[in-house]
Scaffold this motif. Structure first.
Motif, PDB file in Angstrom:
ATOM      1  N   ASN A  42       0.827  -1.215   0.000  1.00 34.21           N
ATOM      2  CA  ASN A  42       0.000   0.000   0.000  1.00 34.21           C
ATOM      3  C   ASN A  42       0.858   1.262   0.000  1.00 34.21           C
ATOM      4  OD1 ASN A  42      -2.365  -1.468   0.093  1.00 34.21           O
ATOM      5  ND2 ASN A  42      -2.411  -1.494   2.327  1.00 34.21           N
ATOM      6  N   VAL A  43       1.944   1.207   0.778  1.00 37.00           N
ATOM      7  CA  VAL A  43       2.834   2.365   0.855  1.00 37.00           C
ATOM      8  C   VAL A  43       3.433   2.643  -0.526  1.00 37.00           C
ATOM      9  CG1 VAL A  43       5.069   3.133   1.795  1.00 37.00           C
ATOM     10  CG2 VAL A  43       3.354   2.159   3.332  1.00 37.00           C
ATOM     11  N   ASN A  44       3.927   1.584  -1.178  1.00 38.40           N
ATOM     12  CA  ASN A  44       4.537   1.765  -2.500  1.00 38.40           C
ATOM     13  C   ASN A  44       3.524   2.271  -3.524  1.00 38.40           C
ATOM     14  OD1 ASN A  44       6.886   0.910  -1.411  1.00 38.40           O
ATOM     15  ND2 ASN A  44       6.877  -1.130  -2.313  1.00 38.40           N
ATOM     16  N   LYS A  45       2.291   1.753  -3.444  1.00 37.47           N
ATOM     17  CA  LYS A  45       1.239   2.197  -4.376  1.00 37.47           C
ATOM     18  C   LYS A  45       0.931   3.679  -4.135  1.00 37.47           C
ATOM     19  CE  LYS A  45      -3.405   1.523  -6.070  1.00 37.47           C
ATOM     20  NZ  LYS A  45      -3.723   2.934  -5.891  1.00 37.47           N
ATOM     21  N   HIS A  46       0.943   4.071  -2.850  1.00 32.04           N
ATOM     22  CA  HIS A  46       0.660   5.474  -2.511  1.00 32.04           C
ATOM     23  C   HIS A  46       1.725   6.394  -3.132  1.00 32.04           C
ATOM     24  CE1 HIS A  46      -1.836   8.173  -0.161  1.00 32.04           C
ATOM     25  NE2 HIS A  46      -0.757   8.836   0.191  1.00 32.04           N
ATOM     26  N   TYR A  47       2.998   5.986  -3.059  1.00 30.11           N
ATOM     27  CA  TYR A  47       4.055   6.793  -3.690  1.00 30.11           C
ATOM     28  C   TYR A  47       3.820   6.898  -5.191  1.00 30.11           C
ATOM     29  CZ  TYR A  47       6.815   6.549   0.636  1.00 30.11           C
ATOM     30  OH  TYR A  47       7.249   6.675   1.930  1.00 30.11           O
ATOM     31  N   GLN A  48       3.422   5.772  -5.797  1.00 30.62           N
ATOM     32  CA  GLN A  48       3.189   5.802  -7.252  1.00 30.62           C
ATOM     33  C   GLN A  48       2.000   6.695  -7.604  1.00 30.62           C
ATOM     34  OE1 GLN A  48       3.238   1.512  -7.647  1.00 30.62           O
ATOM     35  NE2 GLN A  48       5.061   1.615  -8.943  1.00 30.62           N
ATOM     36  N   ASP A  49       0.969   6.675  -6.743  1.00 33.23           N
ATOM     37  CA  ASP A  49      -0.193   7.556  -6.974  1.00 33.23           C
ATOM     38  C   ASP A  49       0.241   9.022  -6.910  1.00 33.23           C
ATOM     39  OD1 ASP A  49      -1.826   5.383  -7.219  1.00 33.23           O
ATOM     40  OD2 ASP A  49      -2.665   5.503  -5.184  1.00 33.23           O
ATOM     41  N   ILE A  50       1.107   9.342  -5.936  1.00 32.33           N
ATOM     42  CA  ILE A  50       1.583  10.732  -5.810  1.00 32.33           C
ATOM     43  C   ILE A  50       2.381  11.121  -7.069  1.00 32.33           C
ATOM     44  CG2 ILE A  50       3.105  12.282  -4.494  1.00 32.33           C
ATOM     45  CD1 ILE A  50       2.336  10.695  -1.948  1.00 32.33           C
ATOM     46  N   CYS A  51       3.189  10.182  -7.555  1.00 32.72           N
ATOM     47  CA  CYS A  51       3.996  10.455  -8.761  1.00 32.72           C
ATOM     48  C   CYS A  51       3.119  10.736  -9.982  1.00 32.72           C
ATOM     49  CB  CYS A  51       4.923   9.273  -9.067  1.00 32.72           C
ATOM     50  SG  CYS A  51       6.269   9.101  -7.888  1.00 32.72           S
ATOM     51  N   LYS A  52       1.902  10.175  -9.980  1.00 38.34           N
ATOM     52  CA  LYS A  52       0.996  10.419 -11.116  1.00 38.34           C
ATOM     53  C   LYS A  52       0.422  11.835 -11.048  1.00 38.34           C
ATOM     54  CE  LYS A  52      -0.492   5.667 -11.586  1.00 38.34           C
ATOM     55  NZ  LYS A  52      -1.413   4.760 -10.918  1.00 38.34           N
ATOM     56  N   ILE A  53       0.341  12.397  -9.842  1.00 38.50           N
ATOM     57  CA  ILE A  53      -0.263  13.732  -9.675  1.00 38.50           C
ATOM     58  C   ILE A  53       0.760  14.841  -9.912  1.00 38.50           C
ATOM     59  CG2 ILE A  53      -1.499  15.262  -8.053  1.00 38.50           C
ATOM     60  CD1 ILE A  53      -2.338  12.676  -6.528  1.00 38.50           C
ATOM     61  N   VAL A  54       1.967  14.645  -9.370  1.00 38.27           N
ATOM     62  CA  VAL A  54       2.983  15.716  -9.435  1.00 38.27           C
ATOM     63  C   VAL A  54       4.185  15.254 -10.256  1.00 38.27           C
ATOM     64  CG1 VAL A  54       4.493  17.214  -8.073  1.00 38.27           C
ATOM     65  CG2 VAL A  54       2.262  16.542  -7.149  1.00 38.27           C
ATOM     66  N   ASP A  55       4.545  16.066 -11.238  1.00 42.14           N
ATOM     67  CA  ASP A  55       5.711  15.766 -12.065  1.00 42.14           C
ATOM     68  C   ASP A  55       6.936  16.472 -11.463  1.00 42.14           C
ATOM     69  OD1 ASP A  55       7.403  14.986 -14.059  1.00 42.14           O
ATOM     70  OD2 ASP A  55       6.713  16.498 -15.506  1.00 42.14           O
ATOM     71  N   GLY A  56       7.460  15.894 -10.399  1.00 37.90           N
ATOM     72  CA  GLY A  56       8.612  16.493  -9.720  1.00 37.90           C
ATOM     73  C   GLY A  56       9.156  15.479  -8.738  1.00 37.90           C
ATOM     74  N   HIS A  57      10.160  15.864  -7.987  1.00 36.78           N
ATOM     75  CA  HIS A  57      10.764  14.920  -7.043  1.00 36.78           C
ATOM     76  C   HIS A  57       9.846  14.605  -5.868  1.00 36.78           C
ATOM     77  CE1 HIS A  57      15.162  15.668  -8.503  1.00 36.78           C
ATOM     78  NE2 HIS A  57      14.443  14.915  -9.316  1.00 36.78           N
ATOM     79  N   ILE A  58       9.685  13.303  -5.599  1.00 38.99           N
ATOM     80  CA  ILE A  58       8.812  12.823  -4.523  1.00 38.99           C
ATOM     81  C   ILE A  58       9.698  12.073  -3.522  1.00 38.99           C
ATOM     82  CG2 ILE A  58       6.727  11.450  -3.982  1.00 38.99           C
ATOM     83  CD1 ILE A  58       6.294  13.654  -6.217  1.00 38.99           C
ATOM     84  N   SER A  59       9.808  12.594  -2.301  1.00 37.20           N
ATOM     85  CA  SER A  59      10.658  11.937  -1.293  1.00 37.20           C
ATOM     86  C   SER A  59       9.915  10.801  -0.603  1.00 37.20           C
ATOM     87  CB  SER A  59      11.111  12.941  -0.229  1.00 37.20           C
ATOM     88  OG  SER A  59      12.092  13.793  -0.739  1.00 37.20           O
ATOM     89  N   ALA A  60      10.561   9.624  -0.569  1.00 41.64           N
ATOM     90  CA  ALA A  60      10.000   8.436   0.084  1.00 41.64           C
ATOM     91  C   ALA A  60      11.048   7.934   1.080  1.00 41.64           C
ATOM     92  CB  ALA A  60       9.697   7.372  -0.964  1.00 41.64           C
ATOM     93  N   GLU A  61      10.654   7.819   2.348  1.00 42.17           N
ATOM     94  CA  GLU A  61      11.653   7.563   3.400  1.00 42.17           C
ATOM     95  C   GLU A  61      11.852   6.082   3.700  1.00 42.17           C
ATOM     96  OE1 GLU A  61      11.381  10.467   6.426  1.00 42.17           O
ATOM     97  OE2 GLU A  61      12.675   9.392   7.822  1.00 42.17           O
ATOM     98  N   VAL A  62      13.118   5.700   3.925  1.00 42.91           N
ATOM     99  CA  VAL A  62      13.412   4.328   4.346  1.00 42.91           C
ATOM    100  C   VAL A  62      13.052   4.183   5.825  1.00 42.91           C
ATOM    101  CG1 VAL A  62      15.304   3.961   2.680  1.00 42.91           C
ATOM    102  CG2 VAL A  62      15.831   4.824   4.963  1.00 42.91           C
ATOM    103  N   ILE A  63      12.689   2.954   6.216  1.00 38.84           N
ATOM    104  CA  ILE A  63      12.347   2.674   7.611  1.00 38.84           C
ATOM    105  C   ILE A  63      13.543   2.013   8.309  1.00 38.84           C
ATOM    106  CG2 ILE A  63      10.728   1.452   9.144  1.00 38.84           C
ATOM    107  CD1 ILE A  63       9.397   3.669   7.472  1.00 38.84           C
ATOM    108  N   ALA A  64      14.292   1.227   7.547  1.00 36.82           N
ATOM    109  CA  ALA A  64      15.440   0.513   8.123  1.00 36.82           C
ATOM    110  C   ALA A  64      16.466   1.505   8.661  1.00 36.82           C
ATOM    111  CB  ALA A  64      16.088  -0.360   7.047  1.00 36.82           C
ATOM    112  N   THR A  65      17.189   1.095   9.691  1.00 39.25           N
ATOM    113  CA  THR A  65      18.235   1.960  10.236  1.00 39.25           C
ATOM    114  C   THR A  65      19.629   1.336  10.039  1.00 39.25           C
ATOM    115  OG1 THR A  65      17.881   0.976  12.405  1.00 39.25           O
ATOM    116  CG2 THR A  65      16.752   3.060  11.984  1.00 39.25           C
ATOM    117  N   ASP A  66      19.662   0.050   9.651  1.00 35.60           N
ATOM    118  CA  ASP A  66      20.961  -0.584   9.364  1.00 35.60           C
ATOM    119  C   ASP A  66      21.290  -0.358   7.893  1.00 35.60           C
ATOM    120  OD1 ASP A  66      18.686  -2.432   8.857  1.00 35.60           O
ATOM    121  OD2 ASP A  66      20.289  -3.660   7.985  1.00 35.60           O
TER     122      ASP A  66
END
Ligand code: E4P
Length: 218
Positions: A42-66
């Motif tokens: 769902n998270v990945n799909k949400h990023y892709q949905d945002i990319c369809k709306i805005v033609d610019g850089h979309i920041s997506a954050e990593v959860i892992a700390t290692d």
């Protein structure tokens, strides 16, 4: 100066996009959680949905700390869309990950930055953006703007390519102050972004113009 919107809310992103001045979007795990977006798919799909709306850089954050986890997650996020920028925290592993991503041509946003020292390391590692959190620095009773101003000066001294992205924006004053010291990008929630347009004299002036125009038609 570029404007990003700092939200994961699709309606707000659409509204900001409709303003005609939007250059990108930043999200973080708290903003995703606020929208109730859970589970990798769902998270990945949400990023892709945002990319369809805005033609610019979309920041997506990593959860892992290692390091290994950051690299794995970051590569996956970057593969979702060419406009995805992998957001990585300003930790020792984060700086190593940024260095590796930058060598592979993956765009990065070094987040949770509260000092010029962290910003120097992010630039040395080749981050695309560095995100100083102005509002959260102010909350600690330090001057967020003063730290951002120092970053702008240091980056100029060495011609660093990394763009300074003013984050944790709480009000219109923060946006104007960032512009004044020459940050490259501001990421703001919708309210301060829209607030840039507000001026009572514009409303009063327009009302008078229209009333005079109407009178003259009689
Ligand atoms: C942006 O990249 C940050 O995630 C965001 O601006 C943090 O803002 P906050 O301090 O209002 O949560």
């Amino acid at each position: 100066m570029k404007f990003f919107i700092d939200t994961a809310n699709i309606e707000e992103i659409k509204e900001a996009e409709a303003m005609g001045i939007l250059d990108g979007v930043t999200t973080n795990p708290s903003l995703m959680a606020k929208e109730g977006i859970t589970g990798e798919e769902n998270v990945n799909k949400h990023y892709q949905d945002i990319c369809k709306i805005v033609d610019g850089h979309i920041s997506a954050e990593v959860i892992a700390t290692d390091l290994e986890g950051m690299l794995k997650e970051g590569k996956k996020l970057a593969s979702l869309h060419p406009n995805i920028v992998v957001k990585v925290p300003a930790t020792a592993n984060g700086i190593k990950a940024i260095k590796k991503f930058s060598a592979e041509g993956i765009k990065t946003n070094c987040t949770l930055v509260f000092s010029t020292g962290q910003a120097i390391l992010a630039a040395k590692a080749g981050a695309t953006y560095v995100s100083p959190f102005i509002g959260r620095i102010d909350d600690m009773n330090y001057d967020g703007l003063e730290i951002i101003e120092q970053m702008v000066q240091v980056y100029a001294n060495y011609n660093f390519d990394t763009e300074i992205l003013g984050a944790s924006i709480r009000n219109v004053k923060h946006i104007i102050e960032c512009a004044e010291v020459g940050v490259d990008v501001v990421t703001s929630p919708l309210k301060p972004l829209k607030g840039l347009l507000n001026h009572p004299l514009t409303d009063i002036g327009l009302e008078k113009f229209l009333a005079d125009h109407k009178k003259a038609q009689k």
